[in-house]
Design an enzyme around this catalytic site. Structure first.
Site, PDB file in Angstrom:
ATOM      1  N   CYS A  91       0.813  -1.341  -0.035  1.00 12.26           N
ATOM      2  CA  CYS A  91       0.170  -0.092   0.003  1.00 12.26           C
ATOM      3  C   CYS A  91       0.695   1.234  -0.038  1.00 12.26           C
ATOM      4  O   CYS A  91       0.358   2.438  -0.341  1.00 12.26           O
ATOM      5  CB  CYS A  91      -0.894   0.082   1.129  1.00 12.26           C
ATOM      6  SG  CYS A  91      -0.254  -0.416   2.811  1.00 12.26           S
ATOM      7  N   HIS A 146      -2.583   6.833   3.041  1.00  4.09           N
ATOM      8  CA  HIS A 146      -1.065   6.891   2.986  1.00  4.09           C
ATOM      9  C   HIS A 146      -0.540   7.951   2.329  1.00  4.09           C
ATOM     10  O   HIS A 146      -1.011   8.221   1.251  1.00  4.09           O
ATOM     11  CB  HIS A 146      -0.558   5.720   2.707  1.00  4.09           C
ATOM     12  CG  HIS A 146      -0.485   4.356   3.373  1.00  4.09           C
ATOM     13  ND1 HIS A 146      -1.093   4.533   4.695  1.00  4.09           N
ATOM     14  CD2 HIS A 146      -0.212   3.091   3.218  1.00  4.09           C
ATOM     15  CE1 HIS A 146      -1.001   3.202   5.238  1.00  4.09           C
ATOM     16  NE2 HIS A 146      -0.351   2.309   4.298  1.00  4.09           N
TER      17      HIS A 146
END
Ligand code: NAP
Length: 370
Positions: free
Chosen positions: A165, A260
């Site tokens: 990710c 993120h």
């Protein structure tokens, strides 16, 4: 009326990523969740019972999913029986087992039994004939699947994985520039990664409140190396990595729930874009996926550029376009390299279950899953 949707299974259905799969697939036009598996702790329970007291999401699961029995993921025979009954055509894998070797063997056992595996786990990311897909960036790596099946004697099953990710937010902008004739030579990236990326219960609250942690085990290596396979090419039955861009990563855990972020400084390998406006135009025109692929989870605008100098922000921008788009901002010249920018993507959707679903849609579009 006959059910025309493809029946899918979720391994690790009770975990953070498994729960995301279940809710994101609630109204999916092509796929329907019909088979669930997790650890022996959950096996034998109805899904409602297995997740009671540990449901992490705001959205809930479809009523028919709550009634499904959870199987032991290691019980391949039950999955094969479900396949034969038309209840499990392929599986999404989101298990967190004791070791990567166990997960590797489990995913291979499903593929060998004729059940394709679309995985979120890192176990097979470095298997040379397993594609590590970001649908927009390297969809042509699906061409390795017939080679993978032939080499292992698998008739229907195969394994395809998605990358970590941490790299999702900046791979599409870097790819868009390379496609336009401006490949990167060196990148320095500092990530600020959400706590949901560590699963549940994750990082202790006393480490996260009023704080950040400048270390995430294994994450910097993944952030530096996985792009080299994704930008690679199929050569002689394997995916051959590229050598550039050389990436230096600093990965930090920050007190953000989801999303993120990354600060990226990039040096071009050769020719440089004429201006920041040219780069923004390249990102605005970027599609990535083949034009004829009309995939339900694909973001309409894969890269969204925010002109405000205080955006994107995780809370305000992580859900852009079903949480599947990446949001970019603060593009400007770099005093050391050529350019720098800020990038954001939703880690448990784009970076996990949503990315897995988009990969499955791509594989259906290409005829690998039916
Ligand atoms: P998690 O919340 O800890 O869930 C783990 C799942 O695996 C649960 O369903 C658990 O079942 C099952 N499991 C545990 N031991 C097992 C066993 N021996 N056999 C079969 N199933 C077993 O983990 P997660 O955050 O969802 O992560 C799942 C996978 O996705 C991991 O490989 C992780 O690296 C990857 N991933 C996570 C993220 C993220 O943002 N969180 C992003 C990308 C990739 P029980 O409930 O029965 O114990």
């Amino acid at each position: 009326m006959a059910n025309l949707k493809i029946p899918v299974g979720v391994l690790g259905a009770t975990g953070m990523v498994g729960q995301q799969y279940i809710t994101l697939l609630n109204d999916h036009p092509w796929f329907e969740v019909r088979y669930l598996a997790a650890s022996p702790r959950s096996a034998g329970k109805k899904y409602t019972e297995a997740v009671a007291g540990r449901w992490h999401l705001i959205k809930t699961y479809a009523p028919h999913v709550g009634e499904l029995m959870v199987y032991d993921a290691s019980d391949i025979n039950s999955a094969v029986a479900a396949f034969k009954k038309g209840e499990c055509s392929f599986v999404f894998s989101a298990v967190e087992m004791n070791s990567k070797d166990e997960t590797k063997a489990l995913e291979e056992a499903y593929a060998a039994a004729g059940i394709p595996v679309i995985s979120n786990d890192s176990a097979h990311r470095w298997t040379p004939d397993v594609p590590m897909l970001i649908a927009e960036v390297n969809h042509e790596h699906t061409d390795i699947i017939p080679i993978q099946k032939k080499a292992r004697g698998w008739d229907r099953g195969f394994i395809a994985v998605k990358p970590n990710c941490s790299i999702q937010s900046y791979m599409k902008p870097v790819h868009a520039l390379a496609q336009a004739g401006y490949p990167a030579q060196r990148i320095i990236v500092s990530t600020m990664q959400a706590v949901s990326g560590a699963g549940y219960p994750g990082v202790p609250s006393l480490d996260m409140i009023d704080n950040l942690v400048p270390y995430i085990g294994g994450e910097e290596e993944k952030t530096e190396k996985e792009p080299l396979k994704i930008f690679g090419a199929i050569d002689n039955g394997i995916i051959k990595n590229v050598e550039k861009p050389l990436i230096s990563a600093h990965c930090n855990r920050v007190p953000v729930t989801d999303g993120h972020s990354a600060c990226v400084s990039l040096e071009f390998a050769g020719k440089k874009p004429a201006s920041m406006e040219e780069i923004k135009a390249i990102w605005a025109a970027y599609k990535g996926l083949p034009q004829e692929a009309d995939l339900p989870f694909a973001p309409k605008q894969p890269i969204i550029y925010r002109e405000e100098n205080n955006r994107p922000q995780p809370r305000k921008d992580r859900d852009a376009d079903k949480a599947m788009a990446v949001s970019i901002g603060r593009l400007r010249p770099c005093n050391v390299f050529d350019i720098r920018f800020f990038a954001l993507s939703h880690n448990t959707v784009r970076g996990a279950a949503g990315g897995g679903i988009l990969n499955a849609e791509l594989l259906k579009h290409k005829g690998y899953i039916t």
